[in-house]
Write a protein that holds these residues in place. Sequence first.
Motif, short mmCIF file in Angstrom:
data_model
loop_
_atom_site.label_atom_id
_atom_site.label_comp_id
_atom_site.label_asym_id
_atom_site.label_seq_id
_atom_site.Cartn_x
_atom_site.Cartn_y
_atom_site.Cartn_z
N ILE A 204 0.84 -1.20 0.00
CA ILE A 204 0.00 0.00 0.00
C ILE A 204 0.87 1.25 0.00
CG2 ILE A 204 -1.59 1.36 1.40
CD1 ILE A 204 -2.95 -1.23 2.21
N CYS A 205 1.91 1.27 0.85
CA CYS A 205 2.82 2.42 0.88
C CYS A 205 3.45 2.66 -0.49
CB CYS A 205 3.93 2.19 1.91
SG CYS A 205 3.43 2.40 3.62
N THR A 206 3.93 1.59 -1.11
CA THR A 206 4.62 1.72 -2.39
C THR A 206 3.68 2.16 -3.49
OG1 THR A 206 6.14 -0.06 -1.71
CG2 THR A 206 6.08 0.51 -4.06
N VAL A 207 2.49 1.54 -3.57
CA VAL A 207 1.54 1.88 -4.62
C VAL A 207 1.06 3.33 -4.48
CG1 VAL A 207 -0.78 1.40 -5.51
CG2 VAL A 207 0.78 -0.48 -5.01
N VAL A 208 0.70 3.73 -3.27
CA VAL A 208 0.22 5.10 -3.05
C VAL A 208 1.31 6.12 -3.38
CG1 VAL A 208 -0.59 6.75 -1.31
CG2 VAL A 208 -1.50 4.43 -1.35
N PHE A 209 2.56 5.78 -3.02
CA PHE A 209 3.67 6.67 -3.30
C PHE A 209 3.83 6.89 -4.81
CE2 PHE A 209 8.38 7.15 -3.99
CZ PHE A 209 8.47 8.45 -3.52
N PHE A 210 3.77 5.83 -5.59
CA PHE A 210 3.92 5.97 -7.03
C PHE A 210 2.70 6.65 -7.66
CE2 PHE A 210 7.28 2.78 -6.53
CZ PHE A 210 8.26 3.36 -7.33
N ILE A 211 1.52 6.44 -7.08
CA ILE A 211 0.34 7.17 -7.56
C ILE A 211 0.54 8.67 -7.38
CG2 ILE A 211 -2.09 7.65 -7.06
CD1 ILE A 211 -2.48 4.69 -6.52
N LEU A 212 1.09 9.06 -6.24
CA LEU A 212 1.33 10.47 -5.98
C LEU A 212 2.40 11.04 -6.91
CD1 LEU A 212 1.09 10.50 -2.09
CD2 LEU A 212 -0.29 11.87 -3.65
N LEU A 213 3.45 10.25 -7.17
CA LEU A 213 4.47 10.71 -8.10
C LEU A 213 3.88 10.96 -9.48
CD1 LEU A 213 7.58 8.47 -7.25
CD2 LEU A 213 7.20 10.86 -6.64
N VAL A 214 3.06 10.03 -9.95
CA VAL A 214 2.41 10.18 -11.25
C VAL A 214 1.46 11.37 -11.23
CG1 VAL A 214 0.84 9.12 -12.91
CG2 VAL A 214 2.66 7.75 -11.86
N SER A 215 0.71 11.53 -10.14
CA SER A 215 -0.26 12.63 -10.04
C SER A 215 0.42 13.98 -10.16
CB SER A 215 -1.02 12.53 -8.71
OG SER A 215 -1.74 11.33 -8.62
N TYR A 216 1.50 14.16 -9.41
CA TYR A 216 2.17 15.46 -9.47
C TYR A 216 2.91 15.64 -10.79
CZ TYR A 216 0.99 16.79 -4.74
OH TYR A 216 0.29 17.17 -3.63
N GLY A 217 3.32 14.54 -11.41
CA GLY A 217 3.86 14.65 -12.76
C GLY A 217 2.83 15.16 -13.74
N VAL A 218 1.60 14.65 -13.63
CA VAL A 218 0.50 15.11 -14.50
C VAL A 218 0.18 16.58 -14.21
CG1 VAL A 218 -1.94 14.80 -15.03
CG2 VAL A 218 -0.47 12.80 -14.76
N ILE A 219 0.20 16.95 -12.92
CA ILE A 219 -0.08 18.34 -12.55
C ILE A 219 0.94 19.28 -13.16
CG2 ILE A 219 -0.13 19.97 -10.62
CD1 ILE A 219 -1.36 17.73 -8.92
N LEU A 220 2.21 18.93 -13.06
CA LEU A 220 3.27 19.77 -13.62
C LEU A 220 3.15 19.85 -15.15
CD1 LEU A 220 6.31 18.63 -11.44
CD2 LEU A 220 5.00 20.76 -11.27
#
Length: 335
Positions: A204-220
Motif C-alpha cells: 500500500i505504501c509503495t503503490v500510493v507513493f507511485f500514484i502520488l508521483l504520477v499525479s504530481y507529474g501530471v499536474i506539472l
Amino acid sequence: MENRNNVTELVLLGLTQNPEMQKILFVLFLLIYIATILGNLLIMVTIAASRSLGSPMYFFLAYLSFTDPVYSTTIAPKMITDLLHEEKTISFQSCMTQVFIDHLFAGAEGILLVVMAYDQYVSISKPLHYLIIMKQTVCVLMLLVVWTGDVLHSLVQLLYIYQLPFCGPNVIDNIVCDMYPLLKLACADTHLIGFFMTANGGAICTVVFFILLVSYGVILQSLKTHGLEGNHKAFYTCASRMMVVILFFVPCIFVYARPILTLPIDKLEKAMATHSSIITPMLNPLTYTLRNAEIKNAMRKLWSKNVTLVGRGCVGHDIPFYRESMNTFNISDYN
C-alpha cells in the motif's frame, strides 16, 4: 490465549540508553511536539474562522492538520516521557492499541495526500469547473472512503498480530510498538503472516507513493501545457508538496516494504520511525502554509483581532465550505 497472557507488558529500549543524551532528546522532542500541536491547531482555527478560506482545498487541509497531531500523539508523549524513566514499559493491551491507532491515522494521512493531489489537479486543469467537480458531497464522500478503507486496513494488521501467542521475551528494540518488532517476539512461525503483512502494509505504501508521483507529474505537465498565469508559483507549490510526500512515504516504504524478518532492527529503522511520527507532522503545517498567501493573510487578520474572536472561530463555526467568497476562486489559491 494462555501463552499470550504470559506477556502482560513490553519493554521499549528507545533511541538511546545514554542518560545525558536522553535528557537532550527529551527537551528537543518536547519542543517539536508542542510545535506540532500548536502549528496544526493554528491552521484548523484559521480555516474555521476565516470566511475567505472556504474552498475544498482548505477543507482537506484542515483534516490533514487534524490527522497530523493525532498521529504524532499516538507515539510522541509515550516516547518523550520514557526518556525520563529508566524502565520504559507498556502494557500488552496498550501496545495493541498503539499499533491500531498508529496505522489508522498514518494510513489516513497517506490516502488524504492522494485526495489533496487530485483536488489540486482539478483546480489547475479545470479551474472553471472546479467548484462543480469538487462539490461538498464529493469531498465528504472522499473522506468517508479514506476512513473506511483505512479502518479495514488497520483492523487487518491488528488481527494478524493479536492472534499470535506471546510467551517471552518481551523487549522491543524500538521507540514504538509496531507489527514487525512484535513478530520477532511471537512464539510461533511468523514467516507467512509476515509475508501477508508486507503485502498489506508495504504494498500500500509503495503503490500510493507511485500514484502520488504520477499525479504530481501530471499536474506539472498541465501547468506547462496550459501555460497558466502564475504557474511558476504553482510549480514551487507542487515541489513543496512532493517533499511532504517523499518525507512521509520513504520511511514507510523502508520499514514496511522490505523483508523485515530477514533483517535486524537497526538504528536507521528507529530513526525512520522517529522521523515519520515526530518530525513529519511538524513539517506539514509549514509546507502547506508558508507559500500560501491566503492562509498567511488570514492568520494576520486573526492575529490582529482579539482573543475572543479566535475562540469563537474554534467553537462557533464549522469548517467552511461554499460561501459567497467562493465565487472569486482562482488558481492563485494554491500559490
